[in-house]
Design a protein around this motif. Structure first.
Motif, short mmCIF file in Angstrom:
data_model
loop_
_atom_site.label_atom_id
_atom_site.label_comp_id
_atom_site.label_asym_id
_atom_site.label_seq_id
_atom_site.Cartn_x
_atom_site.Cartn_y
_atom_site.Cartn_z
N SER A 8 46.78 50.32 18.79
CA SER A 8 46.21 49.98 20.09
C SER A 8 45.01 50.83 20.48
O SER A 8 44.41 50.60 21.53
N GLU A 9 44.65 51.82 19.67
CA GLU A 9 43.53 52.69 19.99
C GLU A 9 42.29 52.25 19.21
O GLU A 9 42.34 52.09 18.00
N ARG A 10 41.19 52.12 19.93
CA ARG A 10 39.94 51.69 19.30
C ARG A 10 39.12 52.90 18.90
O ARG A 10 38.91 53.82 19.70
N LEU A 11 38.64 52.91 17.66
CA LEU A 11 37.87 54.02 17.13
C LEU A 11 36.58 53.52 16.50
O LEU A 11 36.47 52.34 16.14
N GLU A 12 35.63 54.43 16.33
CA GLU A 12 34.41 54.15 15.59
C GLU A 12 34.48 54.85 14.23
O GLU A 12 34.90 56.02 14.15
N LEU A 13 34.06 54.16 13.20
CA LEU A 13 33.93 54.76 11.88
C LEU A 13 32.52 55.34 11.75
O LEU A 13 31.53 54.66 12.04
N LEU A 14 32.43 56.61 11.35
CA LEU A 14 31.15 57.31 11.28
C LEU A 14 30.82 57.71 9.85
O LEU A 14 31.71 58.09 9.07
N GLU A 15 29.54 57.64 9.51
CA GLU A 15 29.05 58.12 8.23
C GLU A 15 27.82 58.98 8.46
O GLU A 15 27.03 58.71 9.36
N LEU A 16 27.67 60.00 7.63
CA LEU A 16 26.49 60.86 7.73
C LEU A 16 25.29 60.15 7.11
O LEU A 16 25.38 59.60 6.02
N GLU A 17 24.16 60.19 7.82
CA GLU A 17 22.95 59.51 7.33
C GLU A 17 21.72 60.36 7.65
O GLU A 17 21.64 60.98 8.71
N GLU A 18 20.79 60.38 6.73
CA GLU A 18 19.50 61.01 6.99
C GLU A 18 18.64 60.00 7.74
O GLU A 18 18.01 59.13 7.15
N THR A 19 18.66 60.10 9.07
CA THR A 19 18.02 59.08 9.91
C THR A 19 16.50 59.17 9.88
O THR A 19 15.82 58.20 10.17
N GLN A 20 15.98 60.34 9.59
CA GLN A 20 14.56 60.53 9.31
C GLN A 20 14.46 61.76 8.42
O GLN A 20 15.46 62.41 8.16
N ALA A 21 13.28 62.04 7.93
CA ALA A 21 13.14 63.12 6.96
C ALA A 21 13.73 64.44 7.49
O ALA A 21 13.37 64.89 8.59
N ASP A 22 14.67 64.99 6.72
CA ASP A 22 15.29 66.29 7.02
C ASP A 22 16.08 66.29 8.33
O ASP A 22 16.32 67.36 8.91
N THR A 23 16.50 65.13 8.79
CA THR A 23 17.35 65.02 9.99
C THR A 23 18.58 64.19 9.65
O THR A 23 18.46 63.01 9.32
N TRP A 24 19.75 64.84 9.73
CA TRP A 24 21.02 64.18 9.41
C TRP A 24 21.82 63.99 10.67
O TRP A 24 21.89 64.88 11.53
N ALA A 75 34.02 60.12 9.05
CA ALA A 75 34.64 60.68 10.23
C ALA A 75 34.97 59.54 11.18
O ALA A 75 34.57 58.39 10.97
N LEU A 76 35.69 59.84 12.25
CA LEU A 76 36.03 58.86 13.26
C LEU A 76 35.70 59.43 14.64
O LEU A 76 35.70 60.65 14.84
N ARG A 77 35.41 58.54 15.58
CA ARG A 77 35.23 58.93 16.97
C ARG A 77 36.28 58.21 17.81
O ARG A 77 36.40 56.98 17.74
N TRP A 78 37.03 58.98 18.60
CA TRP A 78 38.13 58.43 19.39
C TRP A 78 38.03 58.99 20.81
O TRP A 78 38.05 60.19 21.00
N GLN A 81 35.82 61.79 21.26
CA GLN A 81 36.09 62.99 20.48
C GLN A 81 35.84 62.73 18.99
O GLN A 81 36.13 61.65 18.47
N HIS A 82 35.36 63.76 18.31
CA HIS A 82 35.07 63.66 16.88
C HIS A 82 36.32 64.02 16.09
O HIS A 82 36.93 65.08 16.31
N LEU A 83 36.70 63.14 15.18
CA LEU A 83 37.86 63.38 14.32
C LEU A 83 37.36 63.69 12.91
O LEU A 83 36.79 62.84 12.23
N PHE A 84 37.58 64.92 12.47
CA PHE A 84 37.21 65.37 11.14
C PHE A 84 38.38 65.06 10.21
O PHE A 84 39.47 65.60 10.36
N LEU A 85 38.18 64.18 9.24
CA LEU A 85 39.27 63.72 8.39
C LEU A 85 39.66 64.79 7.38
O LEU A 85 38.82 65.34 6.68
N THR A 86 40.96 65.08 7.29
CA THR A 86 41.44 66.11 6.38
C THR A 86 42.42 65.58 5.34
O THR A 86 42.71 66.26 4.36
#
Length: 207
Positions: A8-24, A75-78, A81-86
């Motif tokens: 019943s909880e809605r979350l966002e799936l997150l991925e790390l991306e270099e959105t512009q040069a040298d910016t992640w 990672a996930l956002r709930w 809040q940021h959820l660091f997957l372990t």
């Protein structure tokens, strides 16, 4: 048995991306539904898959979600809040068990200065790296020293970052937001984990 209504909880799936040069940055890759339980425990003690191997732990969350491709690099956002997957394990044919740490993400800027060969072959100090990235701080130590004329306070943290972020001892890291906002030097690197790097960072200031 997990029913559809339990997720019943809605979350966002997150991925790390270099959105512009040298910016992640962490960017959204869609939404999913899960069962989320924050057990009040500390990730350091409640999971064999630790958020940090050299810093203190974080609050632990347990999730159940429908089986899907999922990696500890994500990672996930709930609820903001940021959820660091372990940890990710199979619960049954249709569901996954996921362990995560609830953490605060800060924006960091890392710079590196190295000697390069200048005119007439003389060494010249030049900036060879400048990258912006999301990081997670956890406490490592706080040491207080008393000297004859003044006292100095050594403040240290462990900076946990995605595997794509590679630093060296001596690099400077500016934490750009949060209560630990300041400039630190990387002192020790821990890079053997498959999914993350951990860097001990420190600064010294008069008190």
């Amino acid at each position: 048995m997990i029913d559809a209504g339990d997720l019943s909880e809605r979350l966002e799936l997150l991925e790390l991306e270099e959105t512009q040069a040298d910016t992640w940055e962490w960017v959204s890759r869609g939404r999913l539904w899960a069962q989320v339980e924050v057990d009040g425990g500390n990730n350091l003690f409640s999971s064999k898959n630790l958020f940090s191997s050299v810093g203190i732990g974080a609050r632990n969350a347990k999730l159940v979600l429908r089986a899907r491709p999922l990696s500890l690099c994500q990672a996930l956002r709930w609820r903001g809040q940021h959820l660091f997957l372990t940890g990710i394990t199979k619960l049954d044919r249709m569901h996954l068990n996921v362990q995560a740490a609830l953490v605060n993400v800060v924006t960091c800027l890392a710079t590196r200065t190295e000697d390069t060969v200048g005119a007439a072959g003389r060494p010249v100090a030049a900036e060879t790296m400048r990258i912006s990235f999301p990081g997670i701080l956890t406490e490592k130590y706080a040491k207080y020293e008393r000297e004859e004329t003044h006292a100095e306070n050594d403040t240290g943290y462990v900076l946990v970052v995605p595997k794509a972020i590679s630093l060296k001892a001596g690099d400077l890291v500016t934490v750009q937001d949060g209560p630990a906002k300041a400039v630190y030097a990387v002192t020790i690197c821990h890079v053997l984990d498959q999914f993350k790097n951990e860097y001990e960072i420190a600064r010294r200031g008069d008190v």
